[in-house]
Design an enzyme around this catalytic site. Sequence first.
Site, short mmCIF file in Angstrom:
data_model
loop_
_atom_site.label_atom_id
_atom_site.label_comp_id
_atom_site.label_asym_id
_atom_site.label_seq_id
_atom_site.Cartn_x
_atom_site.Cartn_y
_atom_site.Cartn_z
N ASP A 11 0.85 -1.20 0.00
CA ASP A 11 0.00 0.00 0.00
C ASP A 11 0.89 1.25 0.00
OD1 ASP A 11 0.97 -0.40 2.60
OD2 ASP A 11 -0.80 0.49 3.54
N ASP A 16 6.93 1.14 1.81
CA ASP A 16 6.55 0.17 0.77
C ASP A 16 7.36 0.44 -0.50
OD1 ASP A 16 3.45 -0.82 1.67
OD2 ASP A 16 4.08 1.15 2.34
N VAL A 121 2.82 -6.19 2.98
CA VAL A 121 3.35 -5.09 3.79
C VAL A 121 2.31 -3.97 3.93
CG1 VAL A 121 5.77 -5.63 3.32
CG2 VAL A 121 4.56 -4.09 1.77
N HIS A 237 9.82 0.24 8.09
CA HIS A 237 9.13 -1.02 8.40
C HIS A 237 9.20 -2.07 7.29
CE1 HIS A 237 7.18 1.35 11.58
NE2 HIS A 237 6.82 2.22 10.66
N ASP A 238 8.66 -1.73 6.12
CA ASP A 238 8.32 -2.77 5.14
C ASP A 238 9.50 -3.54 4.54
OD1 ASP A 238 5.74 -2.12 5.68
OD2 ASP A 238 5.39 -0.98 3.85
C1 BDR Z 1 3.01 0.01 8.49
O1 BDR Z 1 1.96 0.92 8.21
C2 BDR Z 1 2.29 1.77 7.14
O2 BDR Z 1 2.19 3.08 7.52
C3 BDR Z 1 3.68 1.39 6.69
O3 BDR Z 1 3.75 1.38 5.29
C4 BDR Z 1 3.91 0.02 7.29
O4 BDR Z 1 3.52 -1.00 6.39
C5 BDR Z 1 3.68 0.40 9.79
O5 BDR Z 1 2.76 0.42 10.82
CA CA Z 2 2.95 -0.55 4.07
#
Ligand code: BDR
Ligand code: CA
Length: 308
Positions: A11, A16, A121, A237-238
């Site tokens: 997303d 991402d 993700v 994160h992703d």
């Molecule tokens: C997740 O939420 C989104 O904001 C980021 O892309 C990640 O996948 C982190 O909480």
């Molecule tokens: Ca994401």
Amino acid sequence: MTGPKIILDCDPGHDDAVAILLAARHCEILAITTVSGNAPLHMTTANALLMCQIAGLDVPVHAGADRPLLVPAAHAPRAHGHSGLDGPPRPEVHRTVNGNDAVGCIIETIRTHDDVWLVPVGPLTNVALAMRQAPDIVERLAGISLMGGAIGPGNVTPTAEFNIWADPHAAQIVFASGAPLMRMAGLNLTHQLCVGPDVIASLRASGGTVPEFVAGLFDFYLAGYRERADLDAAPLHDPCAVLAVTLPALFEFGARHVEVETAGELTRGMTVADERPGTDADPNCEIAYRIDAGAAMELIVDAVCSYD
Ligand code: BDR
Ligand code: CA
């Protein structure tokens, strides 16, 4: 490109976008599927297409679910802006989707290829719908490596992380699916891998259009963390979910039983891991607890800088 075969369900989203660039260098991406999450579906899809276009990636992109299974759609403009990819000047997107049936694409791809990794993700809506429609795909998978959840504090509520909170019913379907292998990169892990001014400077120093674009994304993303959390580092994160497939040696995992709270008044979207010593709950998930952040960031920067 060789490497593990993956479907990247995403997303985009700043992190991402980096996961796409990283995966394209270390995996064989069979398809990118998009879902409503950080922004509405038409924006996350346009953002996935934009990343493929600027990086010259010849990967099919299929748009998917425009809303969660049961709860209303929610987005994350504070972290990612209203476009989902705010920050640098946005080139016009010429690439178009290969289809609007991400769920069908996931099912067909897994049925026709062995050893596919699903790498979600974003919210898990597409993946849950595919599992519900075609339960036979689950046992054909090599595994699922997802970014979502938290063993500890959340980021949307005190107990919930965005991807799981945004569609908790879908997440529970996925955690309960019986997938042969499931890896979870939650906030407890992803907050160990942070982008700061040093990373942004090294991307800029490389001089390419793509690294410059990503540096602009990181400027926006980091500014948000500075403002909201007074941090000079923003969690990436992703890409962790991609690395958990391509280089699991970078991680320390612990096998646990994980369920998702779908109905709690205070705890909707919480990933409840059974960490009781001596528990007899069967593990359904390898939770990533530690990452070698230095080595991981070097791989990510090298991957981004490998684009012109
Ligand atoms: C997740 O939420 C989104 O904001 C980021 O892309 C990640 O996948 C982190 O909480
Ligand atoms: Ca994401």
